[in-house]
Design an enzyme around this catalytic site. Structure first.
Site, short mmCIF file in Angstrom:
data_model
loop_
_atom_site.label_atom_id
_atom_site.label_comp_id
_atom_site.label_asym_id
_atom_site.label_seq_id
_atom_site.Cartn_x
_atom_site.Cartn_y
_atom_site.Cartn_z
N CYS A 24 23.10 -88.95 65.46
CA CYS A 24 23.59 -89.98 66.38
C CYS A 24 23.49 -91.34 65.69
CB CYS A 24 22.76 -89.97 67.67
SG CYS A 24 21.06 -90.57 67.45
N CYS B 172 19.82 -92.37 64.81
CA CYS B 172 19.34 -91.66 63.62
C CYS B 172 20.08 -92.11 62.37
CB CYS B 172 19.47 -90.15 63.81
SG CYS B 172 18.33 -89.49 65.05
N GLU C 11 15.96 -85.66 63.20
CA GLU C 11 16.06 -86.51 62.01
C GLU C 11 14.94 -87.54 62.00
OE1 GLU C 11 20.32 -85.71 63.54
OE2 GLU C 11 18.33 -86.01 64.37
N HIS D 252 14.29 -87.35 68.16
CA HIS D 252 15.31 -86.54 67.49
C HIS D 252 14.74 -85.90 66.23
CE1 HIS D 252 18.98 -88.66 69.49
NE2 HIS D 252 18.11 -88.17 70.37
#
Length: 159
Positions: A110, A113, A84, A82
């Protein structure tokens, strides 16, 4: 010399950069970008895609699509990292502390993260679009991390 009337706010400036970073994404389902900022300076950026040196979904196709995994579920079934996560990893790789930083994201983080953001010491999150993950919001609220949605039309803080 007069200041330009159209000069963007800091929030708009960093979110515009976040959207540009997302353009580097190699995910076939959703392009996501993240920018870590402290004291009005960019610390690190990240976008979603396969780890360095591995084939991207653009090259080999989407594993999640092949397996019929719906968005927001079973994040571990993916070649990609991801945005992040990539921003936090890049800062760590280069020895840059993100403690006390703010993260700008194209999408609400999410729960995976969110946990990384909490442990990295990031204090504030600005995001553009929502994401169906109520656990992430609960974790961030419990940790006292400010989560603010930036309206994509006028870039004002909306929640």
């Amino acid at each position: 010399m007069a200041e330009k009337e159209s000069r963007p706010s800091w929030g708009t400036y960093f979110m515009n950069i976040t959207n540009l970073v997302a353009e580097r994404s190699t995910c076939t389902r959703r392009a996501v970008g993240a920018v870590l900022v402290k004291d009005k300076r960019i610390l690190s950026t990240g976008y979603n895609g396969a780890p360095t040196g591995l084939k991207h979904c653009l090259e080999v196709g989407c594993l999640r699509e092949r397996l019929g995994v719906e968005s927001g579920k079973m994040h571990e079934l993916c070649r990609g990292i991801h945005a992040e996560q990539n921003a936090i990893i890049q800062a760590a790789y280069h020895g840059v502390s993100v403690k006390g930083a703010t993260i700008f994201c194209t999408n609400q983080p999410c729960s995976i993260c969110a946990r990384m953001i909490i442990n990295a010491g990031i204090q504030k999150i600005y995001y553009q679009s929502g994401y169906s993950d109520s656990l992430a919001k609960e974790l961030l609220q419990e940790a006292g991390i400010e989560l603010m949605q930036i309206d994509s039309d006028n870039r004002g803080e909306s929640s």
